[in-house]
Scaffold this motif. Structure first.
Motif, PDB file in Angstrom:
ATOM      1  N   TYR A  27       0.848  -1.201   0.000  1.00 49.41           N
ATOM      2  CA  TYR A  27       0.000   0.000   0.000  1.00 49.41           C
ATOM      3  C   TYR A  27       0.873   1.237   0.000  1.00 49.41           C
ATOM      4  O   TYR A  27       1.799   1.363   0.805  1.00 49.41           O
ATOM      5  CB  TYR A  27      -0.915   0.014   1.227  1.00 49.41           C
ATOM      6  CG  TYR A  27      -1.689   1.308   1.387  1.00 49.41           C
ATOM      7  CD1 TYR A  27      -2.783   1.594   0.588  1.00 49.41           C
ATOM      8  CD2 TYR A  27      -1.300   2.252   2.343  1.00 49.41           C
ATOM      9  CE1 TYR A  27      -3.478   2.786   0.727  1.00 49.41           C
ATOM     10  CE2 TYR A  27      -1.997   3.447   2.496  1.00 49.41           C
ATOM     11  CZ  TYR A  27      -3.090   3.712   1.675  1.00 49.41           C
ATOM     12  OH  TYR A  27      -3.784   4.895   1.830  1.00 49.41           O
ATOM     13  N   GLY A  29       0.163   5.305   0.245  1.00 49.37           N
ATOM     14  CA  GLY A  29      -0.848   6.341   0.377  1.00 49.37           C
ATOM     15  C   GLY A  29      -0.948   6.869   1.776  1.00 49.37           C
ATOM     16  O   GLY A  29       0.001   6.763   2.569  1.00 49.37           O
ATOM     17  N   ASN A  39      -6.647   8.802   0.088  1.00 49.21           N
ATOM     18  CA  ASN A  39      -6.327   8.213  -1.215  1.00 49.21           C
ATOM     19  C   ASN A  39      -5.061   7.370  -1.136  1.00 49.21           C
ATOM     20  O   ASN A  39      -4.113   7.706  -0.409  1.00 49.21           O
ATOM     21  CB  ASN A  39      -6.151   9.299  -2.270  1.00 49.21           C
ATOM     22  CG  ASN A  39      -7.466   9.985  -2.596  1.00 49.21           C
ATOM     23  OD1 ASN A  39      -8.496   9.317  -2.682  1.00 49.21           O
ATOM     24  ND2 ASN A  39      -7.428  11.301  -2.776  1.00 49.21           N
ATOM     25  N   VAL A  41      -2.878   3.663  -3.172  1.00 47.71           N
ATOM     26  CA  VAL A  41      -2.781   2.622  -4.191  1.00 47.71           C
ATOM     27  C   VAL A  41      -2.436   1.315  -3.501  1.00 47.71           C
ATOM     28  O   VAL A  41      -1.422   1.233  -2.778  1.00 47.71           O
ATOM     29  CB  VAL A  41      -1.707   2.961  -5.244  1.00 47.71           C
ATOM     30  CG1 VAL A  41      -1.589   1.816  -6.244  1.00 47.71           C
ATOM     31  CG2 VAL A  41      -2.026   4.263  -5.963  1.00 47.71           C
ATOM     32  N   SER A  43      -1.413  -2.422  -4.288  1.00 53.37           N
ATOM     33  CA  SER A  43      -0.907  -3.268  -5.368  1.00 53.37           C
ATOM     34  C   SER A  43      -0.831  -4.714  -4.907  1.00 53.37           C
ATOM     35  O   SER A  43      -0.544  -5.000  -3.742  1.00 53.37           O
ATOM     36  CB  SER A  43       0.493  -2.799  -5.811  1.00 53.37           C
ATOM     37  OG  SER A  43       0.457  -1.443  -6.236  1.00 53.37           O
ATOM     38  N   SER A  49      -4.523  -4.366  -8.911  1.00 51.89           N
ATOM     39  CA  SER A  49      -4.323  -3.158  -8.096  1.00 51.89           C
ATOM     40  C   SER A  49      -5.646  -2.457  -7.839  1.00 51.89           C
ATOM     41  O   SER A  49      -6.647  -2.714  -8.510  1.00 51.89           O
ATOM     42  CB  SER A  49      -3.366  -2.188  -8.791  1.00 51.89           C
ATOM     43  OG  SER A  49      -3.952  -1.698  -9.996  1.00 51.89           O
ATOM     44  N   TYR A  50      -5.627  -1.576  -6.852  1.00 47.60           N
ATOM     45  CA  TYR A  50      -6.746  -0.661  -6.598  1.00 47.60           C
ATOM     46  C   TYR A  50      -6.164   0.709  -6.328  1.00 47.60           C
ATOM     47  O   TYR A  50      -5.216   0.871  -5.537  1.00 47.60           O
ATOM     48  CB  TYR A  50      -7.588  -1.101  -5.403  1.00 47.60           C
ATOM     49  CG  TYR A  50      -8.571  -0.032  -4.956  1.00 47.60           C
ATOM     50  CD1 TYR A  50      -9.756   0.172  -5.635  1.00 47.60           C
ATOM     51  CD2 TYR A  50      -8.273   0.815  -3.884  1.00 47.60           C
ATOM     52  CE1 TYR A  50     -10.647   1.175  -5.253  1.00 47.60           C
ATOM     53  CE2 TYR A  50      -9.156   1.822  -3.497  1.00 47.60           C
ATOM     54  CZ  TYR A  50     -10.343   2.004  -4.193  1.00 47.60           C
ATOM     55  OH  TYR A  50     -11.212   3.000  -3.820  1.00 47.60           O
ATOM     56  N   GLU A  51      -6.745   1.707  -6.955  1.00 42.75           N
ATOM     57  CA  GLU A  51      -6.317   3.086  -6.746  1.00 42.75           C
ATOM     58  C   GLU A  51      -7.546   3.932  -6.472  1.00 42.75           C
ATOM     59  O   GLU A  51      -8.469   3.976  -7.293  1.00 42.75           O
ATOM     60  CB  GLU A  51      -5.578   3.622  -7.973  1.00 42.75           C
ATOM     61  CG  GLU A  51      -5.088   5.053  -7.828  1.00 42.75           C
ATOM     62  CD  GLU A  51      -4.334   5.553  -9.038  1.00 42.75           C
ATOM     63  OE1 GLU A  51      -3.941   6.736  -9.047  1.00 42.75           O
ATOM     64  OE2 GLU A  51      -4.136   4.756  -9.980  1.00 42.75           O
ATOM     65  N   GLY A  63     -13.061   4.750  -6.871  1.00 39.57           N
ATOM     66  CA  GLY A  63     -11.750   4.184  -7.129  1.00 39.57           C
ATOM     67  C   GLY A  63     -11.700   3.402  -8.431  1.00 39.57           C
ATOM     68  O   GLY A  63     -12.708   3.252  -9.136  1.00 39.57           O
ATOM     69  N   ARG A  65     -10.310  -0.303  -9.846  1.00 44.23           N
ATOM     70  CA  ARG A  65      -9.797  -1.636  -9.526  1.00 44.23           C
ATOM     71  C   ARG A  65      -9.405  -2.322 -10.820  1.00 44.23           C
ATOM     72  O   ARG A  65     -10.165  -2.358 -11.782  1.00 44.23           O
ATOM     73  CB  ARG A  65     -10.881  -2.437  -8.809  1.00 44.23           C
ATOM     74  CG  ARG A  65     -10.537  -3.904  -8.549  1.00 44.23           C
ATOM     75  CD  ARG A  65      -9.583  -4.073  -7.398  1.00 44.23           C
ATOM     76  NE  ARG A  65      -9.561  -5.445  -6.908  1.00 44.23           N
ATOM     77  CZ  ARG A  65      -8.711  -6.383  -7.318  1.00 44.23           C
ATOM     78  NH1 ARG A  65      -7.789  -6.107  -8.226  1.00 44.23           N
ATOM     79  NH2 ARG A  65      -8.768  -7.598  -6.793  1.00 44.23           N
TER      80      ARG A  65
END
Length: 378
Positions: A27, A29, A39, A41, A43, A49-51, A63, A65
């Motif tokens: 992670y 952020g 906020n 990211v 990985s 990933s998710y941002e 977000g 994904r």
């Protein structure tokens, strides 16, 4: 492993990079009180990933994904699941834009499948459910009700080939009351449908000539070289089977009259059936409960075949020409169902026709009144 700052309580805080103990997740952020907030990211080691937004260490809010297989979702999340409005693109290239609930398509949306089919309308449990529309890659169109992904309820269908149907559907099949048209046969049918086709009991099985002979005649009469009077041919639906009458109880009065059996009815709910008519030499022999026969060998039709389409169950032949060279005598007009499959054909109808000699023509050599008036007086 945390690469970042800490708050007064020794908890991870501010912006930094955190590698989870299992080393599958990383992670980068914002952290507040040791939890992901704001906020960031996230990985995954498999390439996913998710941002986007985090709340109290959970994926929450807007977000993006991405999955390792190439699928993606951009939109609203709740408790780590797709929830709310968003756009999902599948690994196979399919695309859905609309509402989600607990990772499933729900509410209003538009789905384009990898094969090019497009669904638009209401979804529930990941499937079209309720009012909506479907346009296939081949050009077929449906607008109406869906239940659990299937065409069910009331809807209108139009195929790329020109077929149409409006009425009831059950699990993707025409079933119940409806009106359909076949571009292949040109026949339209309005009535009950069973298993995707018209109810067999409502299809016509008999042709009958509705035009009556002149009083006292047993056949149509026409001079050679003329046309028959308009002849109306009706496609008839057999009456429903009559239930066996109950035996009268002992002592009950016997019925005064026996009820007439039900008669066939005109198939007014059907149009477009092709009816043909052709004139044959000789009389047909009719025997009760046996097919009509001409004798042996069977004759060939004269001239050609004339066709007409039914409208509300009836076809009209208004210009049946009788060749001038025909010898006077008895002929038979054979009327038959020439509709292409898959429409069930009707039985034949036979019409006796008496052909008379041609009407005499005016004598071209006869003296006209003018010629007579100018002739010399004796």
């Amino acid at each position: 492993l945390w690469d970042g700052g800490y708050d007064a309580h020794g908890l991870r805080s501010g912006h930094g990079v955190y590698t989870f103990p299992n080393r599958f997740f990383t992670y980068a952020g914002e952290m507040v009180a040791g939890q992901r907030n704001g906020n960031g990211v996230l990985s995954m080691a498999d390439g996913g990933s998710y941002e986007g937004s985090f709340v109290n260490d959970e994926i929450e809010g807007q977000g993006l994904r991405r999955w390792a297989n190439g699928a993606s979702f951009a939109g609203s999340f709740s408790a780590g699941e797709m929830h709310g409005e968003g756009v999902y693109i599948g690994a196979d290239g399919s695309r859905y834009e609309g509402g989600f609930e607990a990772n499933l398509r729900s509410g209003q949306g538009r789905l384009t499948l990898a094969n090019g089919d497009e669904h638009e309308g209401t979804f529930a449990q990941n499937k079209p459910n309720g009012p909506g529309s479907l346009v296939t890659a081949g050009g077929d169109k449906y607008a109406g009700d869906f239940i659990a992904g299937a065409l069910s309820g009331h809807g209108t269908f139009a195929s790329a080939a020109g077929d149409t149907y409006e009425g009831a559907w059950v699990n993707g099949t025409r079933a119940g009351a409806g009106k359909g048209y076949s571009a292949v046969t040109g026949v339209s049918f309005e009535g009950t449908w069973v298993g995707g086709t018209p109810e067999p009991a409502e299809l016509p099985t008999t042709l009958a000539v509705a035009t009556v002979f002149e009083e006292g005649a047993t056949e149509f009469t026409v001079n050679a070289g003329k046309t028959l009077s308009p002849i109306v041919v009706e496609a008839l639906v057999p009456p429903p089977p009559s239930e066996d009458a109950e035996e009268p109880s002992e002592g009950a009065d016997a019925p005064e009259e026996e009820a007439e059996p039900p008669k066939p009815t005109v198939a007014a709910h059907e149009s477009g059936r092709v009816i043909s008519a052709a004139l044959f030499v000789g009389a047909v022999e009719l025997k009760e409960d046996e097919p009509p026969v001409f004798g042996d060998p069977a004759p060939a039709p004269l001239a050609g075949t004339t066709t007409a389409r039914t409208a509300a169950g009836a076809a009209v032949f208004d210009a049946l020409e009788v060749p001038e060279e025909l010898e006077p005598g008895l002929y038979t007009l054979v009327v038959s169902d020439a509709t292409h499959e898959p429409v069930a054909p009707c039985a034949l109808a036979y019409v006796p026709v008496k052909v008379l000699p041609p009407e005499p023509k005016p004598d071209d050599d006869a003296e006209s009144p003018k010629a007579k008036s100018n002739s010399p007086k004796k």
